[in-house]
Design an enzyme around this catalytic site. Structure first.
Site, PDB file in Angstrom:
ATOM      1  N   ASP A  24      52.785   4.517  51.713  1.00  0.00           N
ATOM      2  CA  ASP A  24      52.605   3.928  50.467  1.00  0.00           C
ATOM      3  C   ASP A  24      52.764   4.806  49.040  1.00  0.00           C
ATOM      4  OD1 ASP A  24      52.019   1.157  49.092  1.00  0.00           O
ATOM      5  OD2 ASP A  24      50.264   2.512  48.211  1.00  0.00           O
ATOM      6  N   TYR A  47      53.407   6.730  40.654  1.00  0.00           N
ATOM      7  CA  TYR A  47      52.434   8.413  41.226  1.00  0.00           C
ATOM      8  C   TYR A  47      52.712   9.076  40.391  1.00  0.00           C
ATOM      9  CZ  TYR A  47      50.016   4.452  43.744  1.00  0.00           C
ATOM     10  OH  TYR A  47      49.565   3.410  44.984  1.00  0.00           O
TER      11      TYR A  47
END
Ligand code: NDP
Length: 327
Positions: A49, A54
């Site tokens: 994932d 991020y």
């Protein structure tokens, strides 16, 4: 490892999966990231994932370079990204057609793959009509750039709206939702989404099974150096834990710890196995900043069987003493 269908779709995801939030490109070095990915894959994890937000895209770049290096057959793993927070300028954020399409192209480049298996709307976007987002996702599906699309932290009503639009307009409906789910955050997965599992076959890829580490007991006596809560950017989690402490979470955690001891397992293993007991959970996404954590957490698979009705009841009683935070 065992595998579950992602909701009513035909896709098989490993019961445990692996994610890179906080860690890749930020908290840990690339060699630890690589060792964790290798360990995960060798243990049968098939879902990795990620998200455009991020580490500002670095997490996807690192995962992409690791996938490139290992060159695992593309049909042996499932890869995701999420769209919402791409940058600060207009159109770099949210779920407009423009950002959904551009963010997908950027993620494919960073992850060095031709398609994403799962593509999530990372949050609902009050500034974009849901129909616009559904149409953009359908375009990406038709182009073969994504295989399934879904949502993260959407309400049941928002998911149903997207589903109804898709059905009405002959577009691809959402397959899965990525909610937080753990012993301390249960309401959405257990109550709000209850009808959606049957009615639309919703799958769930649940996040923070250890509530960012609270469910390891490591924060009961303070904040250990090097832990997630010691990182300045995650001060909001320190505040969250404080609010939980005011609601008596330490007592609850102590009881969970003693149940883990009785079962001969560890607290993280018990907390993760507990998530797996919920059949509406398609996969539990693990996070780890050290290889040893991942190794420990993978053993949660062995703990699932020991969670019989009596133990689950004991856990329920302990958890009922804690009133869940609103968000
Ligand atoms: P967890 O709640 O399991 O927290 C993982 C963290 O807990 C680790 O990084 C580590 O932090 C600590 N930890 C893990 N195992 C142990 C152990 N055995 N002993 C002690 N400490 C341990 O999961 P995450 O919050 O990391 O979420 C998992 C994934 O879910 C993410 O990587 C991401 O892919 C996804 N996610 C999605 C979100 C969304 O909005 N859709 C939001 C958040 C996550 P440390 O060592 O630093 O203390």
């Amino acid at each position: 490892m065992f595998y579950r269908r992602l909701g009513k779709s035909g896709l098989q995801v490993s019961a445990l999966s692996f994610g890179s939030w906080v860690t890749f490109g930020d908290q840990i070095g690339n060699s630890v990231a690589e060792a964790c990915m290798q360990k995960a894959y060798e243990a049968g994890i098939n879902f990795f994932d990620n998200a455009e937000s991020y580490a500002g895209g670095r997490s996807e770049e690192i995962m992409g370079s690791i996938l490139d290096k290992f060159a695992w057959p593309r049909d042996t793993y499932v890869l995701s990204s999420k769209v919402f927070w791409g940058g600060k300028k207009p159109n770099q954020e949210g779920l407009s057609r423009k950002h959904v399409i551009e963010a997908c192209h950027a993620a494919l480049k960073r992850l060095r793959v031709e398609y994403l298996d799962l593509y999530f709307c990372h949050r609902p976007d009050p500034n974009t009509p849901i129909e616009e987002t559904v149409r953009a996702m359908d375009t990406l599906v038709q182009q073969g750039k994504i295989l399934y699309w879904g949502t993260s932290e959407w309400s049941a009503a928002e998911i149903m709206e997207a589903y109804a639009i898709a059905r009405e307009c002959y577009l691809t409906p959402p397959t899965m939702e990525q909610p937080q789910y753990n012993m301390l955050v249960r309401r959405k997965v257990e109550e709000e989404f209850k009808r959606l599992y049957e009615s639309i076959g919703l799958g769930t890829t649940i996040w923070s099974p250890l509530a960012s580490g609270f469910l390891t007991g490591k924060y009961n006596q303070g904040i250990p150096d090097g832990s997630r809560l010691s990182m300045p950017a995650y001060d909001f989690l320190v505040k969250r834990f404080e609010r939980m402490r005011e609601r008596g979470v330490i007592e609850v955690l102590d009881t969970i710890q003693s149940i883990a001891c009785k079962l001969g397992t560890t607290m993280p293993q018990l907390a993760i196995a507990w998530c797996l007991k919920n059949r509406n959970v398609s996969t539990v996404i693990l996070g780890a900043s050290h290889l040893e954590q991942l190794e420990e957490n993978l053993k949660s698979l062995d703990a699932v069987e020991s969670l019989d009705d009596e133990i689950m009841g004991e856990i329920d009683i302990a958890l009922s003493r804690f009133v869940e935070l609103e968000s």
